[in-house]
Design an enzyme around this catalytic site. Structure first.
Site, PDB file in Angstrom:
ATOM      1  N   ALA A  85       2.573   5.865  -2.029  1.00  9.00           N
ATOM      2  CA  ALA A  85       3.830   5.484  -1.583  1.00  9.00           C
ATOM      3  C   ALA A  85       4.820   6.495  -2.021  1.00  9.00           C
ATOM      4  CB  ALA A  85       4.311   4.142  -1.667  1.00  9.00           C
TER       5      ALA A  85
ATOM      6  N   GLY B 201       0.836  -1.195   0.045  1.00 11.71           N
ATOM      7  CA  GLY B 201      -0.044  -0.089   0.054  1.00 11.71           C
ATOM      8  C   GLY B 201       0.963   1.300   0.085  1.00 11.71           C
ATOM      9  N   CYS B 202       0.299   2.151   0.697  1.00 12.13           N
ATOM     10  CA  CYS B 202       1.089   3.304   0.855  1.00 12.13           C
ATOM     11  C   CYS B 202       2.452   3.369   1.736  1.00 12.13           C
ATOM     12  CB  CYS B 202       0.184   4.559   1.345  1.00 12.13           C
ATOM     13  SG  CYS B 202      -0.843   5.140   0.346  1.00 12.13           S
ATOM     14  N   SER B 203       2.702   2.298   2.120  1.00 15.49           N
ATOM     15  CA  SER B 203       4.123   2.164   2.945  1.00 15.49           C
ATOM     16  C   SER B 203       5.141   1.357   1.972  1.00 15.49           C
ATOM     17  CB  SER B 203       3.870   1.357   3.973  1.00 15.49           C
ATOM     18  OG  SER B 203       2.755   1.828   4.963  1.00 15.49           O
ATOM     19  N   SER B 204       4.724   1.088   0.707  1.00 17.82           N
ATOM     20  CA  SER B 204       5.662   0.503  -0.189  1.00 17.82           C
ATOM     21  C   SER B 204       6.949   0.995  -0.426  1.00 17.82           C
ATOM     22  CB  SER B 204       4.982   0.394  -1.563  1.00 17.82           C
ATOM     23  OG  SER B 204       3.571  -0.317  -1.633  1.00 17.82           O
TER      24      SER B 204
END
Lengths: 373, 373
Positions: A334, A151-154
């Site tokens: 991300a 997700g956005c922490s990729s």
């Protein structure tokens, strides 16, 4: 184990811009058409949107998009991104390569000096050949490549992996490439989410830091960390099994498989988790938030970031301490925290600490504690 | 840096079996219907298939599948895998969890002792929440999780990452879970590929090895390595951008985005690359293929494996040296080499070396040199 540095950062922002006003005009035109249709069915009419609502809800004023054509067409409301033959560079690899070349230039190294490309993004264009391998081919990097996703922490999770592959000596130089074409997976007919996202691509090069080879203006990676806890509050069900369970996989039916988000729950839960992560991760290294010159946080919501910082510091914190790029770029998934990092580090002094902290779907959080050399 | 061991391996094979004969009968029935239709158009008629062709081309005699219902129906030729509500465990996570529980039992540890789940597979069911986080939740593992992908080398690349996350001390115990539901992305109307794949899920637990804590029957990981080089000869274009470029995304049109493969090119090119990888990786550690008691190779094609071994050894090598599970399971993508490992190591003696070597789409190769304790 080796010490590790970030030797290059690259950011690619597409030229095309869509303002809130343009987005709202197109959305409202679609709503009018839809309501005329719904009127005959007796269904509840859809609500118009407006700029004030968008800015209050998210802080986003405009966003850059890879392909504006089609997004503002009320009869389509999706970018027109043509398919390409297999022997042409694919759209997502091309976007990744643009940021990768800037990272190589920033690091002052040749592509062949990189021996691992990780394409880490919230969406991958296809399962195989891995996007990272296409980026490897186009750049001419050596060694190997693989894709990852969180997700956005990729990008932050990619840094966690890259940091450990380099400090163990397994790889010589790792490039984490994060091409985010979120407009391609966005439902521009959904009032709650259509305004949130923009497109951007980033790349970060990670390499060993030899003692005595500290280069002023570069960061040493002190440590990285990731945390995850399952939540359905940001979800997309789109995937290779979708066609098996749906009789109707036409254009519109597939929008049911796009980004959906329960914004208020995400706000509350990720704010608490993000603040805890920051305080605990820093404490592990003997630091409090006060010790950290700059926070490059995930760029999803300006109020969420303000709240995370307030909980962490015990008081409000200004944008110099935690710069925002959200207002002009939207949530670039991300890529957001890396863009904040790239744009806001040149004024930092030797010995200054900074924290990359991304959070989002999963839930997931990824952090990297950096020290300016 | 820490020494690293594999402390547990788990394999889940679905109960349902489809023989070549059953697959051929259904395929040929579809061909007959299709040819009756094509006859009126003047188009070239489609060819029947047969068991001899399949066994000669691949060595596959039968395959286990997660959901047989629908695959043999000439009017459908795709498994009927129903969509599930978001609050139910998803199909791919469920399959991964089944192998993960076996790996935990094999390692004799509690789920909470694992602090990182990597779901590494050739296809991921959805972009987010990451499949790995859903597996984390269902098992009750601690820490974090992320997804990665590298075609049929996904499990081996996952081991490369896990090995380095553990030896650097970043994670305490990493579980690499590889649920492969390839029948969900297979075009059962394609004579060249419909017979190749089966479904299976594997899990491998990687943890630090303290000196003096060597447990007989377990493997130490001596080293891992990955290699990639772009090729379109195994490709799937299916992804979140597909809907943007196609006017018709109906069931049949989407089959154009499924696994496609230029088998003869893959055979030649991957055989050469695989043999080189093996010889060079072993040489780096002072070994020749002759020193290696057992090879657990990717299970895609029995003739390809025989050729890789012949090139590596300079002579033909029997199945005791390089066991095959392909004939009864089909190509289970990244799960194949791990299944071969799980089923064929209990007769090995302390000090024996073994090599996991997976290869496939990308092109990609991943290897892990193991030493029996």
């Amino acid at each position: 184990m080796k010490r590790v540095a970030i030797s290059g950062i690259g950011v690619e922002i597409p030229a095309a811009v869509i303002s809130n006003e343009e987005l709202v005009a197109s959305f409202n035109e679609w709503v009018d058409t839809e309501n005329a249709r719904l009127h005959c069915t007796g269904a509840e009419p859809l609500q118009h949107s407006n700029d004030e609502f968008i800015v209050h809800a998210s802080g986003v004023k405009k966003r850059h998009v890879l392909q504006p054509d089609g997004i503002l067409d009320p009869a389509r409301m999706a970018p027109r991104i043509a398919s390409r033959p297999d022997d042409e560079l694919s759209v997502m690899a091309e976007f990744g390569v643009a940021s990768a070349r800037k990272a190589l230039a920033d690091a002052g190294i040749a592509a062949a000096d990189v021996d691992m490309v990780i394409c880490s993004a919230s969406h991958q264009q296809r399962p195989y050949p891995a996007m990272s391998i296409e980026i490897q081919k186009e750049l001419g990097t050596s060694g190997a490549a693989f894709d990852m996703s969180l997700g956005c922490s990729s990008a932050a999770a990619g840094l966690h992996v890259a940091f450990n592959l380099v400090r163990s000596g397994a790889q010589k130089r790792v490039m984490v490439v994060t091409p985010e074409i979120i407009t391609g997976h966005l439902n521009f007919r959904d009032r709650q989410t259509h305004f949130i996202f923009g497109d951007a691509s980033t790349a970060v090069i990670v390499e060993p830091l030899e003692d005595g080879d500290e280069r002023p203006g570069r960061f040493e990676i002190v440590d990285t960390r990731t945390w995850t806890q399952f939540s359905n509050n940001i979800r997309s069900n789109f995937g290779f099994l979708s066609r098996l369970s749906q009789e109707d996989t036409t254009f519109l039916a597939m929008e049911g498989n796009m980004i959906k988000q329960v914004g208020n729950k995400v706000f509350k839960e990720v704010t608490v988790a993000g603040h805890r992560f920051i305080v605990e991760f820093l404490a592990e290294h003997g630091h409090t938030p006060q010790d950290i010159r700059r926070f490059w946080l995930h760029q999803a919501n300006s109020r969420m970031n303000a709240m995370i910082l307030k909980l962490s510091f015990g008081h409000e914190v200004g944008h110099d301490r935690a710069p925002m790029v959200l207002d002009r770029l939207g949530n670039t998934a991300a890529a957001g925290a890396i863009i904040a990092l790239e744009e806001n580090h040149r004024d930092m002094k030797p010995g200054d600490y900074g924290l990359v902290c991304a959070f989002g779907a999963g839930y997931s959080i990824g952090g990297a504690l950096l020290r300016m050399m």
